[in-house]
Design a protein around this motif. Structure first.
Motif, PDB file in Angstrom:
ATOM      1  N   LEU A 202       0.828  -1.211   0.000  1.00 38.10           N
ATOM      2  CA  LEU A 202       0.000   0.000   0.000  1.00 38.10           C
ATOM      3  C   LEU A 202       0.862   1.261   0.000  1.00 38.10           C
ATOM      4  N   LYS A 203       2.097   1.157   0.454  1.00 39.13           N
ATOM      5  CA  LYS A 203       3.003   2.304   0.454  1.00 39.13           C
ATOM      6  C   LYS A 203       4.012   2.251  -0.697  1.00 39.13           C
ATOM      7  N   THR A 204       3.901   1.236  -1.536  1.00 37.83           N
ATOM      8  CA  THR A 204       4.782   1.144  -2.693  1.00 37.83           C
ATOM      9  C   THR A 204       4.407   2.214  -3.714  1.00 37.83           C
ATOM     10  N   GLU A 205       5.386   2.926  -4.233  1.00 40.09           N
ATOM     11  CA  GLU A 205       5.143   4.030  -5.171  1.00 40.09           C
ATOM     12  C   GLU A 205       5.757   3.718  -6.533  1.00 40.09           C
ATOM     13  N   LEU A 206       5.089   4.201  -7.570  1.00 40.45           N
ATOM     14  CA  LEU A 206       5.511   3.964  -8.951  1.00 40.45           C
ATOM     15  C   LEU A 206       5.567   5.295  -9.694  1.00 40.45           C
ATOM     16  N   MET A 207       6.643   5.513 -10.435  1.00 45.48           N
ATOM     17  CA  MET A 207       6.760   6.704 -11.271  1.00 45.48           C
ATOM     18  C   MET A 207       7.419   6.337 -12.594  1.00 45.48           C
ATOM     19  N   TRP A 208       6.805   6.731 -13.697  1.00 49.34           N
ATOM     20  CA  TRP A 208       7.417   6.574 -15.004  1.00 49.34           C
ATOM     21  C   TRP A 208       8.312   7.775 -15.274  1.00 49.34           C
ATOM     22  N   PHE A 209       9.441   7.548 -15.915  1.00 52.82           N
ATOM     23  CA  PHE A 209      10.371   8.638 -16.193  1.00 52.82           C
ATOM     24  C   PHE A 209      10.808   8.600 -17.651  1.00 52.82           C
ATOM     25  N   GLY A 210      11.161   9.753 -18.168  1.00 51.35           N
ATOM     26  CA  GLY A 210      11.580   9.901 -19.555  1.00 51.35           C
ATOM     27  C   GLY A 210      11.428  11.348 -19.977  1.00 51.35           C
ATOM     28  N   SER A 211      11.761  11.625 -21.233  1.00 49.56           N
ATOM     29  CA  SER A 211      11.537  12.974 -21.744  1.00 49.56           C
ATOM     30  C   SER A 211      10.042  13.212 -21.892  1.00 49.56           C
ATOM     31  N   SER A 212       9.643  14.471 -22.010  1.00 46.98           N
ATOM     32  CA  SER A 212       8.219  14.800 -22.116  1.00 46.98           C
ATOM     33  C   SER A 212       7.603  14.165 -23.356  1.00 46.98           C
ATOM     34  N   ALA A 213       8.353  14.153 -24.462  1.00 44.46           N
ATOM     35  CA  ALA A 213       7.833  13.565 -25.704  1.00 44.46           C
ATOM     36  C   ALA A 213       7.674  12.056 -25.563  1.00 44.46           C
ATOM     37  N   ALA A 214       8.649  11.409 -24.928  1.00 39.02           N
ATOM     38  CA  ALA A 214       8.584   9.959 -24.766  1.00 39.02           C
ATOM     39  C   ALA A 214       7.448   9.567 -23.828  1.00 39.02           C
ATOM     40  N   LEU A 215       7.253  10.311 -22.755  1.00 42.87           N
ATOM     41  CA  LEU A 215       6.174  10.011 -21.815  1.00 42.87           C
ATOM     42  C   LEU A 215       4.808  10.241 -22.456  1.00 42.87           C
ATOM     43  N   TYR A 216       4.712  11.239 -23.315  1.00 42.93           N
ATOM     44  CA  TYR A 216       3.441  11.539 -23.971  1.00 42.93           C
ATOM     45  C   TYR A 216       3.030  10.407 -24.910  1.00 42.93           C
ATOM     46  N   ARG A 233      -0.693   2.709  -8.975  1.00 41.60           N
ATOM     47  CA  ARG A 233      -0.871   3.672 -10.055  1.00 41.60           C
ATOM     48  C   ARG A 233       0.307   4.645 -10.090  1.00 41.60           C
ATOM     49  N   PRO A 234       0.702   5.074 -11.276  1.00 46.44           N
ATOM     50  CA  PRO A 234       1.876   5.949 -11.386  1.00 46.44           C
ATOM     51  C   PRO A 234       1.611   7.339 -10.821  1.00 46.44           C
ATOM     52  N   LEU A 235       2.648   7.912 -10.253  1.00 48.38           N
ATOM     53  CA  LEU A 235       2.621   9.274  -9.732  1.00 48.38           C
ATOM     54  C   LEU A 235       3.550  10.139 -10.564  1.00 48.38           C
ATOM     55  N   SER A 236       3.259  11.430 -10.592  1.00 46.50           N
ATOM     56  CA  SER A 236       4.128  12.348 -11.332  1.00 46.50           C
ATOM     57  C   SER A 236       5.369  12.707 -10.528  1.00 46.50           C
ATOM     58  N   THR A 237       5.283  12.570  -9.203  1.00 49.34           N
ATOM     59  CA  THR A 237       6.398  12.891  -8.313  1.00 49.34           C
ATOM     60  C   THR A 237       6.438  11.877  -7.183  1.00 49.34           C
ATOM     61  N   VAL A 238       7.628  11.408  -6.835  1.00 49.31           N
ATOM     62  CA  VAL A 238       7.799  10.505  -5.693  1.00 49.31           C
ATOM     63  C   VAL A 238       8.886  11.075  -4.786  1.00 49.31           C
ATOM     64  N   ARG A 239       8.830  10.681  -3.529  1.00 50.46           N
ATOM     65  CA  ARG A 239       9.820  11.145  -2.547  1.00 50.46           C
ATOM     66  C   ARG A 239      10.716   9.965  -2.180  1.00 50.46           C
ATOM     67  N   ASP A 240      11.966  10.057  -2.585  1.00 53.30           N
ATOM     68  CA  ASP A 240      12.914   8.974  -2.372  1.00 53.30           C
ATOM     69  C   ASP A 240      14.018   9.439  -1.437  1.00 53.30           C
ATOM     70  N   LEU A 241      14.038   8.897  -0.227  1.00 50.40           N
ATOM     71  CA  LEU A 241      15.058   9.228   0.768  1.00 50.40           C
ATOM     72  C   LEU A 241      15.175  10.737   0.973  1.00 50.40           C
ATOM     73  N   GLY A 242      14.031  11.412   1.009  1.00 50.37           N
ATOM     74  CA  GLY A 242      14.002  12.840   1.288  1.00 50.37           C
ATOM     75  C   GLY A 242      14.106  13.732   0.069  1.00 50.37           C
ATOM     76  N   VAL A 243      14.314  13.162  -1.108  1.00 43.49           N
ATOM     77  CA  VAL A 243      14.435  13.950  -2.338  1.00 43.49           C
ATOM     78  C   VAL A 243      13.212  13.716  -3.207  1.00 43.49           C
ATOM     79  N   HIS A 244      12.625  14.791  -3.711  1.00 42.35           N
ATOM     80  CA  HIS A 244      11.457  14.700  -4.570  1.00 42.35           C
ATOM     81  C   HIS A 244      11.917  14.560  -6.021  1.00 42.35           C
ATOM     82  N   LEU A 245      11.581  13.431  -6.627  1.00 43.39           N
ATOM     83  CA  LEU A 245      11.932  13.166  -8.019  1.00 43.39           C
ATOM     84  C   LEU A 245      10.684  13.279  -8.884  1.00 43.39           C
ATOM     85  N   ASP A 246      10.794  14.011 -10.004  1.00 41.16           N
ATOM     86  CA  ASP A 246       9.665  14.108 -10.931  1.00 41.16           C
ATOM     87  C   ASP A 246       9.952  13.286 -12.170  1.00 41.16           C
TER      88      ASP A 246
END
Length: 285
Positions: A202-216, A233-246
């Motif tokens: 329930l606390k597992t987080e998923l984020m897809w990453f890539g360039s804007s064109a590739a993600l689109y 479900r994928p999130l646009s931003t995740v918090r990994d060890l205190g750092v917010h990754l988009d």
């Protein structure tokens, strides 16, 4: 927190240094496990993950990052399984193994709330919280999880009981990523069960990453991961060890969070600035 005496903590430090020397000399610790080891701080884990993701984007790939979380991992370490791991995977034997058996056995626990004390409970699991040796034995206990990720050909990096998993490929092969991660997470959940650990899906987080064109260009239908208890479900931003990754690794979310925190403290400082004087105010700013 465990109530440990000074002499006991000193003895723990000696054992910790010896098992660390033994593991480093024989390369027994996982190379992708940070925390509780010299030259393996939080920054190393973050730089490794960020570099891997940015490199994938620079190569024109898209991918998915999954942040796995374990529930109260240190509290559920099984003593019998830990002793077997130390014996068979770390070659701890004879008097050294007997010492660890003595260290883990006959532990008790009580809960203190105000002036009330609970009944004494015998512990058959968990590592002493606040001890010097507990964290090192935990990463030894979980060392063989690397084999699962290798079998599924996915990259990962661990920090204590947090595991970051990521896969990247060309955009036209992106539909293969979710099934690979889904099978991998299922096997990790089974491994946790065999070690008396609990993967908190329930606390597992998923984020897809890539360039804007590739993600689109990605199909929204194949971007979720089904787990035993829920749909991740994928999130646009995740918090990994205190750092917010988009998802585009622009670091905008992290910079925004840092500036908000700074302005929050500056606004509070403004209210008492007249009482502090210039020199104190400058130091605080």
């Amino acid at each position: 927190m465990s109530n440990l005496s000074f002499v006991f903590k000193l003895l723990e430090r000696i054992i910790d240094s010896r098992i660390t020397e033994h593991a480093d000399l024989n390369n027994l610790f996982s190379p992708v496990q940070s925390a509780y080891r010299k030259h393996h701080p939080t920054e190393r884990a973050l730089v490794k993950i960020h570099n891997d993701l940015v490199t994938s984007i620079d190569q024109g790939h898209v991918g998915a990052l999954v942040l796995l979380d374990m529930s109260a991992a240190f509290d559920t370490v099984d003593h019998y399984l830990l002793l077997r791991t130390l014996e068979h995977r770390f070659s701890v034997s004879d008097s050294a193994l007997a010492w660890f058996n003595s260290y883990l056995s006959d532990r008790t626990e009580t809960v203190h709330v105000n002036n009330s004390i609970s009944k004494i409970v015998n512990l058959s699991c968990s590592m002493p919280q606040g001890s010097s040796l507990g964290p090192k034995t935990f990463i030894a206990y979980t060392e063989d999880v690397d084999s699962i990720f290798s079998a599924h050909h996915v990259q990962h990096h661990s920090y204590a009981d947090d595991i970051q998993v990521h896969v990247a490929t060309l955009p036209h092969q992106a539909n293969t990523i979710a099934p690979r991660l889904q099978h991998c997470i299922a096997d990790v959940a089974d491994w946790c069960g065999s070690r008396r650990l609990q993967l908190n899906e329930l606390k597992t987080e998923l984020m897809w990453f890539g360039s804007s064109a590739a993600l689109y260009s990605l199909s929204q239908s194949g971007m979720t991961i089904n787990s035993a208890e829920d749909v991740i479900r994928p999130l646009s931003t995740v918090r990994d060890l205190g750092v917010h990754l988009d998802s585009e690794l622009s670091m905008r979310a992290h910079i925004s969070n840092i500036t908000q925190t700074c302005f929050f403290h500056l606004r509070h400082l403004r209210q008492v600035r007249c009482l502090l004087g210039r020199d104190v105010t400058v130091n605080l700013v």
